[in-house]
Design an enzyme around this catalytic site. Structure first.
Site, PDB file in Angstrom:
ATOM      1  N   LYS A 183       0.838  -1.203   0.000  1.00 30.51           N
ATOM      2  CA  LYS A 183       0.000   0.000   0.000  1.00 30.51           C
ATOM      3  C   LYS A 183       0.868   1.246   0.000  1.00 30.51           C
ATOM      4  O   LYS A 183       1.569   1.525   0.967  1.00 30.51           O
ATOM      5  CB  LYS A 183      -0.912   0.053   1.225  1.00 30.51           C
ATOM      6  CG  LYS A 183      -1.936   1.193   1.106  1.00 30.51           C
ATOM      7  CD  LYS A 183      -2.596   1.536   2.410  1.00 30.51           C
ATOM      8  CE  LYS A 183      -1.839   2.573   3.214  1.00 30.51           C
ATOM      9  NZ  LYS A 183      -1.811   3.924   2.610  1.00 30.51           N
ATOM     10  N   GLY A 235       7.442   4.257   8.161  1.00 27.02           N
ATOM     11  CA  GLY A 235       6.592   5.417   8.428  1.00 27.02           C
ATOM     12  C   GLY A 235       6.825   5.939   9.828  1.00 27.02           C
ATOM     13  O   GLY A 235       7.920   5.779  10.376  1.00 27.02           O
ATOM     14  N   SER A 236       5.786   6.523  10.396  1.00 26.72           N
ATOM     15  CA  SER A 236       5.962   7.184  11.689  1.00 26.72           C
ATOM     16  C   SER A 236       6.038   6.171  12.828  1.00 26.72           C
ATOM     17  O   SER A 236       5.519   5.052  12.732  1.00 26.72           O
ATOM     18  CB  SER A 236       4.809   8.150  11.941  1.00 26.72           C
ATOM     19  OG  SER A 236       3.638   7.416  12.198  1.00 26.72           O
ATOM     20  N   THR A 237       6.677   6.582  13.904  1.00 29.99           N
ATOM     21  CA  THR A 237       6.806   5.716  15.070  1.00 29.99           C
ATOM     22  C   THR A 237       5.436   5.429  15.678  1.00 29.99           C
ATOM     23  O   THR A 237       5.168   4.313  16.123  1.00 29.99           O
ATOM     24  CB  THR A 237       7.740   6.372  16.096  1.00 29.99           C
ATOM     25  OG1 THR A 237       9.044   6.478  15.498  1.00 29.99           O
ATOM     26  CG2 THR A 237       7.849   5.544  17.356  1.00 29.99           C
ATOM     27  N   GLY A 240       3.852   2.799  13.635  1.00 32.90           N
ATOM     28  CA  GLY A 240       4.650   1.594  13.831  1.00 32.90           C
ATOM     29  C   GLY A 240       4.292   0.887  15.127  1.00 32.90           C
ATOM     30  O   GLY A 240       4.197  -0.335  15.183  1.00 32.90           O
ATOM     31  N   GLU A 257      10.530   0.351  10.017  1.00 32.45           N
ATOM     32  CA  GLU A 257      11.539   1.385   9.792  1.00 32.45           C
ATOM     33  C   GLU A 257      10.835   2.700  10.087  1.00 32.45           C
ATOM     34  O   GLU A 257       9.979   3.130   9.324  1.00 32.45           O
ATOM     35  CB  GLU A 257      12.063   1.296   8.354  1.00 32.45           C
ATOM     36  CG  GLU A 257      13.423   1.923   8.169  1.00 32.45           C
ATOM     37  CD  GLU A 257      13.304   3.357   7.738  1.00 32.45           C
ATOM     38  OE1 GLU A 257      13.243   4.223   8.652  1.00 32.45           O
ATOM     39  OE2 GLU A 257      13.263   3.625   6.536  1.00 32.45           O
ATOM     40  N   CYS A 291      13.695  10.087   6.868  1.00 33.07           N
ATOM     41  CA  CYS A 291      13.665   9.566   8.232  1.00 33.07           C
ATOM     42  C   CYS A 291      15.069   9.593   8.846  1.00 33.07           C
ATOM     43  O   CYS A 291      15.216   9.754  10.051  1.00 33.07           O
ATOM     44  CB  CYS A 291      13.095   8.158   8.252  1.00 33.07           C
ATOM     45  SG  CYS A 291      13.743   7.117   6.963  1.00 33.07           S
TER      46      CYS A 291
END
Lengths: 524, 334
Positions: A183, A235-237, A240, A257, A291
């Site tokens: 996606k 993506g963002s923490t 995640g 990641e 990032c």
């Protein structure tokens, strides 16, 4: 007129043949999604580009089913060398259509064409070439002889390097024998759609790669689907964490990641002109939407003033504007939402007492823009020194000794990357040894290579992408029972693979021992 | 230090912090930050990707012509050849009187009188529309002669009417760490550039970067030449490969920028040898503008040492005017 204003040099969009509507790419075909389509816009002009299908839960289910079917009947039974042929073919097609991909990426993402042309797309091809080479050498991936693929991989990628992140995810997954449902990010689906055309052109067996577009709920449906064996997310923490929670207790393998707040450490014996370039490249590359960006500059106190003066002079030569202009250095912020976040954090920086300096450049009327900004007098407790801004904003801190530099660099919940600038080789090794970050650059920054593993410590995630290590995320040792049950441990012969995929003419063509050139001809 | 009236040597001594001995110069030059070769070349390559089109390209092409030291440095040079070179310098494009003149002609010392005579009334400061005469001196290109010969070589060219002297440094001395010797020689040659009326011919100091081998050496040699009083630092003689490269020129421009920050004094840079196409030359123009600023793009601060470059620029210039490419026979050979 000043020479440095350079006459406009726009890259032509005529190479693009965009459709007005893009469907989902499921089982080798473009199909309509059940959700309400959304539009993708150019962040530089806010103009409409195309309508993108919105995948519902049922669509995701269809995509996963297609991936499972392709895994069971074709991909997991194909020999590594034949999988490699497909990957090589994809890599070549990416090169052939490089300019088109670069223009699409720049139009949709807002990044300067010189970056999509010189960095993103060449790296995409490099990633496929690199993992194509691994496909028939998995015995040497470090997991023992005959390692087994995992099955269906669910992959969710961000908007900062749309096509490159897609390559990072798909190339190792396919090389290892997995099939994929991926996606793209909501704001940057366009290059993935052109990539889907490339997959058709390459005659990749149907269902091996499926692309579902949509927003957060589509991604959630995908990673929570019961029939995926592997989840990979960049993506963002915050997201995640959600994914880690939702996959906990399942047997899904997970790699994340996530964010970063990298320290770029400049010692007083650094090659100063190159260090300035490295600082600029570290935080202003791709508008800081990186990032692993070097968003915290740690500069030795005795050269602080000189570095800042030189940095300001250099930033004044950066050109912000039309991302499609070949001379643009700083493009558009990817979305209004992201722009708001950058503004908010920058305002907080000022409120907290840091000194703000912004390069003097004209901001276009439409679109989302943020001029290169540096904050000096930043304290380690300031939010701009702790939170990931994900924009062209640099926080400058100082240190006096190597020990202090290491302590400050490590004093972050993140640990994705770091940079060290010094002329002294022994210091590079000594400092790198003590930094808790997955990637450490010495006298350079933001350099990527498919052979080099990439990944984080702490809240920057886990697992590695790239290199031999990147294969481990998509393989398991042959000895495990499920591996034997799920797929034949021994590579099947080309002839058998042909029989198995009867009716799939495309795969049979590639599975037979045609030369690469012949295969390409046949696919046209 | 801007605006101080120190003469170069006194300022140099103040910066070095003592006599220009090998040890003092070594301490100063080796205290300058190092150069990371990968990063320098990366930056030069990035500058080379600038896309200079339409009006910017037209301006750049004219600027390149105005910055050329049109050069002939052959053993076979004759007065006739020099007169032909001068004619080309004055009228680069026979079919287009709007074409600007080059900055200077660059010849061996014994050819200076012929160049001066051929230029006649046009002989003068390129910043004021004239064409200068530059002479290579100091046992060019090797520099392997005794000090007295080098000084006489220089003085002879100045007496004959040379406006600019292109000297070579003693690379052997530099590479063996005898910085004091190199320094003293530049100071002495500068003194030999003095005319009876007290004015000086402009001194360009050729580092011969192809023989210095490392970027750290190029940076140190650049500082050394400027400390000793160079008006210009120049990459190469054109007789050694590699001659001018974009990374080396970028590095020298960075030194010049740093010197300006330190003293307020503007030093010129001259890449020479190997720049043959307009496309390459435009990369240098971009590099100058983005490193030291556009104000450096004037004849007293930047030059191209070149011969075949001019005709390629003229072809590009004609193409911009007419919309189509002509051919080698539509520009004159000199």
């Amino acid at each position: 007129m000043s020479f440095l204003e350079y006459a406009p040099a726009p890259e032509s969009q005529s190479i693009l043949h965009l459709k007005s509507d893009y469907g989902l790419f499921i089982d080798g075909e473009f199909v309509e999604g059940q959700g309400t389509p959304f539009q993708t816009i150019s962040p530089a002009t806010e103009k409409h580009i195309a309508n993108i299908a919105h995948a519902s839960e049922a669509d995701v289910d269809r995509a996963v089913a297609a991936a499972r079917r392709a895994y069971d009947t074709t991909w997991s039974r194909m020999s590594g060398s034949d999988r490699g042929k497909y990957l090589f073919r994809i890599a070549r097609l990416v090169q052939e259509r490089a300019r088109e991909l670069a223009v699409a990426e720049t139009l949709d993402n807002g990044k300067p064409i010189k970056e999509s042309r010189d960095v993103d797309v060449p790296l995409v091809a490099a990633w496929f070439f690199y993992y194509a080479g691994w496909a028939d050498k998995l015995d040497h991936a470090g997991l023992g002889a005959n390692p087994a693929s995992l099955g269906v991989a669910a992959q969710v990628i961000p908007w900062n390097f749309p096509l490159l992140m897609l390559a990072w995810k798909i190339a190792p997954a396919l090389a290892a024998g997995n099939t994929v449902v991926i996606k793209p990010a909501e704001t940057t689906s366009l290059s993935a759609m052109i990539f889907a055309e490339i997959l058709q052109q390459a005659d990749l067996p149907a269902g091996v790669v499926n692309i579902v577009t949509g927003a957060g709920e589509t991604g959630s449906a995908l990673v929570n689907h019961g029939d995926v064996n592997k989840v990979a997310f960049t993506g963002s923490t915050a997201v995640g964490r959600m994914i880690a929670r939702s996959t906990a207790g399942t047997d899904k393998r997970l790699t994340l990641e996530l964010g970063g707040k990298a320290a770029n450490i400049v010692f007083d014996d650094a090659p100063i002109d190159q260090a300035i370039e490295g600082i600029v490249n570290g935080i202003f590359f791709n508008q800081g939407h990186v990032c692993c960006a070097g968003s915290r500059l740690l500069v030795q106190e005795n050269i602080h003033d000189e570095v800042i003066e030189r940095l300001k002079a250099r930033l004044s030569t950066l050109r912000l504007g039309d991302p499609l202009d070949k001379n643009t250095d700083i493009g558009a912020i990817n979305s209004r939402e992201q722009l708001e976040r950058i503004r908010e954090l920058s305002d907080i920086g000022e409120q907290e007492g840091a000194e703000r300096w912004t390069a003097d450049c004209a901001i276009p009327e439409n679109g989302f823009w943020f001029a290169p900004t540096i904050f000096t007098n930043v304290s380690t407790s300031n939010r701009i020194a702790r939170d990931e801004v994900f924009g062209p904003v640099l926080s400058v801190l100082t240190f006096r000794t190597p020990a202090e530099a290491i302590a400050k660099a490590n004093n972050t919940p993140y640990g994705l990357s770091a940079g060290i600038w010094t002329d002294k080789g022994s210091r590079i090794l000594a400092v790198a040894d003590k930094l808790r970050a997955g990637v450490i650059w010495a006298n350079t920054f933001n350099r990527f290579d498919p052979a080099s593993p990439f990944g984080g410590y702490k809240e920057s995630g886990y697992g590695r992408e790239g290199g031999r290590h990147g294969l481990a995320a998509y393989l398991k040792p042959a000895a495990s029972a499920s591996a034997i049950a799920a797929a034949p441990a021994k590579p099947v012969t080309a002839a058998k693979a042909q029989n198995a995929s009867e009716g799939a003419a495309a795969s049979a063509r590639a599975a037979s021992s045609v030369t690469a050139a012949k295969a390409k001809k046949a696919s046209k | 230090m801007t605006g101080t009236q120190l003469i170069p040597t006194e300022r140099a001594l103040a910066l070095i912090g003592g006599e220009p001995s090998d040890a003092n110069l070594r301490r100063y030059l080796h205290g300058i930050p190092g150069v990371d070769a990968v990063g320098l070349e990366q930056r030069a390559a990035a500058l080379g990707t600038r896309s200079v089109k339409t009006t910017s390209k037209a301006w750049a092409l004219d600027t390149i012509i105005k910055l050329i030291d049109l050069t002939t440095l052959e053993g076979a040079d004759t007065p006739g050849k020099v007169r032909s070179l001068v004619a080309k310098a004055l009228t680069p494009d026979a079919g287009d009187p709007s074409c600007p003149r080059v900055a200077a002609v660059c010849v061996y010392g014994d050819m200076v009188p012929y160049a001066v005579a051929a230029l006649g009334a046009a002989h003068g400061d390129p910043d004021k529309g004239g064409v200068s005469v530059a002479a290579v001196a100091t046992a060019f290109p090797s520099g392997r002669a005794s000090r007295s010969i080098k000084l006489e070589d220089t003085a002879d060219a100045v007496r004959a009417g040379a406006d600019e002297i292109d000297m070579v440094i003693d690379r052997g001395a530099f590479l063996s760490g005898r910085y004091g010797l190199v320094y003293d020689e530049i100071v002495a040659v500068k003194e030999a550039c003095k005319r009876p009326d007290g004015s000086y011919a402009h001194l360009k100091v050729i580092l011969e970067t192809g023989e210095l081998n490392t970027y750290d050496n190029v940076r140190r040699a650049s500082w050394l030449a400027i400390l000793a009083g160079a008006d210009f630092i120049k990459t190469s003689t054109g007789k050694v490969a590699p001659a001018a490269t974009l990374p080396v020129t970028l590095l020298m421009l960075e030194v010049v920028r740093d010197w300006y920050r330190l003293t307020g004094e503007k030093i010129g840079v001259k890449p020479a040898g190997g720049i043959r196409s307009s496309k390459d030359a435009i990369k240098y123009v971009v590099t100058v503008a983005e490193t030291v600023g556009e104000e450096w793009l004037t004849p007293h601060l930047f030059r191209f040492g070149a011969s075949s470059l001019l005709n390629d620029v003229l072809l590009q210039r004609q193409k911009m005017a007419s919309g189509h490419y002509s051919g080698a026979d539509y520009v004159t050979i000199d």
